[in-house]
Design a protein around this motif. Sequence first.
Motif, PDB file in Angstrom:
ATOM      1  N   SER A 144      -4.365 -23.715  17.383  1.00 41.13           N
ATOM      2  CA  SER A 144      -3.796 -24.811  16.597  1.00 41.13           C
ATOM      3  C   SER A 144      -3.013 -24.270  15.402  1.00 41.13           C
ATOM      4  N   LEU A 148       0.837 -25.247  14.744  1.00 42.57           N
ATOM      5  CA  LEU A 148       1.297 -25.890  13.507  1.00 42.57           C
ATOM      6  C   LEU A 148       2.427 -25.070  12.888  1.00 42.57           C
ATOM      7  N   LEU A 155       4.707 -26.086   6.465  1.00 43.26           N
ATOM      8  CA  LEU A 155       3.442 -26.831   6.553  1.00 43.26           C
ATOM      9  C   LEU A 155       2.287 -25.869   6.780  1.00 43.26           C
ATOM     10  N   THR A 158       1.472 -23.873   3.627  1.00 43.06           N
ATOM     11  CA  THR A 158       0.768 -24.600   2.570  1.00 43.06           C
ATOM     12  C   THR A 158      -0.634 -25.013   3.016  1.00 43.06           C
ATOM     13  N   GLU A 159      -0.884 -24.990   4.331  1.00 38.61           N
ATOM     14  CA  GLU A 159      -2.249 -25.230   4.796  1.00 38.61           C
ATOM     15  C   GLU A 159      -3.089 -23.958   4.649  1.00 38.61           C
ATOM     16  N   ILE A 208      -2.462 -32.144  23.748  1.00 42.57           N
ATOM     17  CA  ILE A 208      -2.577 -30.687  23.690  1.00 42.57           C
ATOM     18  C   ILE A 208      -3.748 -30.150  24.512  1.00 42.57           C
TER      19      ILE A 208
ATOM     20  N   SER B  72      -0.742 -30.715  -1.253  1.00 38.35           N
ATOM     21  CA  SER B  72      -0.170 -31.083   0.025  1.00 38.35           C
ATOM     22  C   SER B  72       1.347 -31.089  -0.129  1.00 38.35           C
ATOM     23  N   TYR B  73       2.024 -30.570   0.858  1.00 42.25           N
ATOM     24  CA  TYR B  73       3.481 -30.440   0.770  1.00 42.25           C
ATOM     25  C   TYR B  73       4.112 -31.062   2.001  1.00 42.25           C
ATOM     26  N   LEU B  74       5.058 -31.943   1.760  1.00 38.03           N
ATOM     27  CA  LEU B  74       5.798 -32.531   2.866  1.00 38.03           C
ATOM     28  C   LEU B  74       7.227 -32.014   2.791  1.00 38.03           C
ATOM     29  N   ASP B  92      -3.567 -35.289  17.987  1.00 36.95           N
ATOM     30  CA  ASP B  92      -3.539 -33.814  17.968  1.00 36.95           C
ATOM     31  C   ASP B  92      -2.993 -33.315  16.634  1.00 36.95           C
ATOM     32  N   PHE B  93      -1.929 -33.953  16.168  1.00 31.70           N
ATOM     33  CA  PHE B  93      -1.278 -33.511  14.936  1.00 31.70           C
ATOM     34  C   PHE B  93      -2.242 -33.630  13.754  1.00 31.70           C
ATOM     35  N   PHE B  96      -5.078 -30.842  13.295  1.00 31.55           N
ATOM     36  CA  PHE B  96      -4.810 -29.614  12.548  1.00 31.55           C
ATOM     37  C   PHE B  96      -5.533 -29.625  11.211  1.00 31.55           C
ATOM     38  N   LYS B  97      -5.767 -30.830  10.691  1.00 28.60           N
ATOM     39  CA  LYS B  97      -6.379 -30.958   9.373  1.00 28.60           C
ATOM     40  C   LYS B  97      -7.902 -30.889   9.440  1.00 28.60           C
ATOM     41  N   GLU B  98      -8.430 -30.829  10.666  1.00 31.76           N
ATOM     42  CA  GLU B  98      -9.877 -30.737  10.875  1.00 31.76           C
ATOM     43  C   GLU B  98     -10.653 -31.804  10.114  1.00 31.76           C
ATOM     44  N   TRP B 138      -0.705 -37.952   6.791  1.00 33.96           N
ATOM     45  CA  TRP B 138      -1.105 -36.574   7.115  1.00 33.96           C
ATOM     46  C   TRP B 138      -1.294 -35.759   5.842  1.00 33.96           C
TER      47      TRP B 138
END
Lengths: 259, 235
Positions: A144, A148, A155, A158-159, A208, B72-74, B92-93, B96-98, B138
């Motif tokens: 994942s 990403l 993104l 920054t994660e 996915i 957080s950054y967009l 799914d998207f 990613f943030k769990e 998100w």
Amino acid sequence: MIDQFTLSLISGIFIGGVAGYLGSLMITKRMGLVGEPLGHLALPGVGLALAYQFNVFLGALLAIILAEIFILFLQIKTKSPLEALTGLVFTTGVALGFLILPFSDEHQLEEALVGDITKISFFDTILSVVLSVLVFLIIRRIYSKILLFEISEDLAKTEGINVEKYNFIYLSCIAFIVALTVKLVGGLLPVALMVIPSLTAKNIAKNINQYSLGSLIFGMLSAISGILIYNFTKLPAGLMIVISGFLFFLISLFFVNRK
Amino acid sequence: MKEKILEVKNLSVKFGEEEVIKNLSFEVEKGEFLIVLGPNGSGKTTLFKAILGLIPSSGEVIWQRGKIPKISYLPERLSRERFYDLPITINDFFKFKEESEEKISYVLEAVGLEPKEILNKNPVNLSSGQFQRMLIAWSLIKEPEVLFFDEPATGVDIGGEETIYSLLEKFWREKGITIFLITHELNIVYKYATNVLCLSKKGFCCFGKPKEILTPDSLEKIYGAEINFYDYKHD
């Protein structure tokens, strides 16, 4: 003792599955074709292994790693594009490979070019299973994060994802899997094992999970069918694995999932 | 007195020979709604990336008590099309943030989307307004303390644009987060910004309360002739 057919089937299922799984990540990164030059790079190693009677997987892996290091060195030294340098190194690899490959022995030549899983030893089977499982577990952990990163580098960063670290792990996994697939489909065809199952799964997957597991399953199914066809027809297993994969892909066209 | 959350000192960013940001210094208080204003090419996105450490820069970026807050950054131009050839769902998207399913549904509802309707869809199937709102959800799901939004309403129609900015304001008021926002819309600046940082291509910059610093004169310095296209009237 386990018979030869079972050994080939076991190693085929594991290598095919993990190659498909890794391939699903490679095509989302638009790196589907990367396996091809890497497979060719393995040829001189395979040639040496066959000539001096040591493990083909080891020969392939060493040749790939050396070539990758050489490519990186050339890139730092010349600042030329990576893909062009890969072209330089892999064609030289093919040329060297053909010089070293034992042309007098038709069977060994076939093994190097299109693989021969049907005579795999007990030790190599264990090695394939262990390495496949190990690479599968690693890829599952980084899947994942790499994905990403593919959607947006910013993104991912920054994660808190260490992009360089994950890319290094990912590329090492590719090197290992290509070296393993050389046993299954030879130095000419490894990309088939990575790209075809994932393209097939992509046609029918809605998310996915379905996609990555589907790639794994189609990789396994292609290996099983190829080896079974060999068993009945004695046509080269490596070629039959690729062709079965292609047939699964054709069938999947009837089920293309529209977004 | 309010707490200072970020201090930027003499920040410079160079791309080759060109110095895109030159010796920029400013301070941001906790809970501010800071809008970064300026024409294309004035270094707004570069400034965000430099503060976030995504690109090399010189100078100092000092966070409160030396600790980087939850950010957080967009980014700009994260397009729906990027998802087109991926077999990926909105679920799914968000994975990613769990975060838990409940949390995902909760933030989606908070931005006015119906989780049941969209979770199993590919992001390309959303309208541009829904897509941007989904991205806002998100970026909010992990309850960040600081938000960096780079033109979050690009490509959204006028009605939808208003919704997006009022959503941002709602979260800003409710959660007390600090927002850094890049936009071209002057009316948004007057409506929401507590402070504005303006950048121009010629190295002119200004910082302060919108009504105090955005004079016709300074706007002309920022935008040059382009200002004719902007409505800088305000009450």
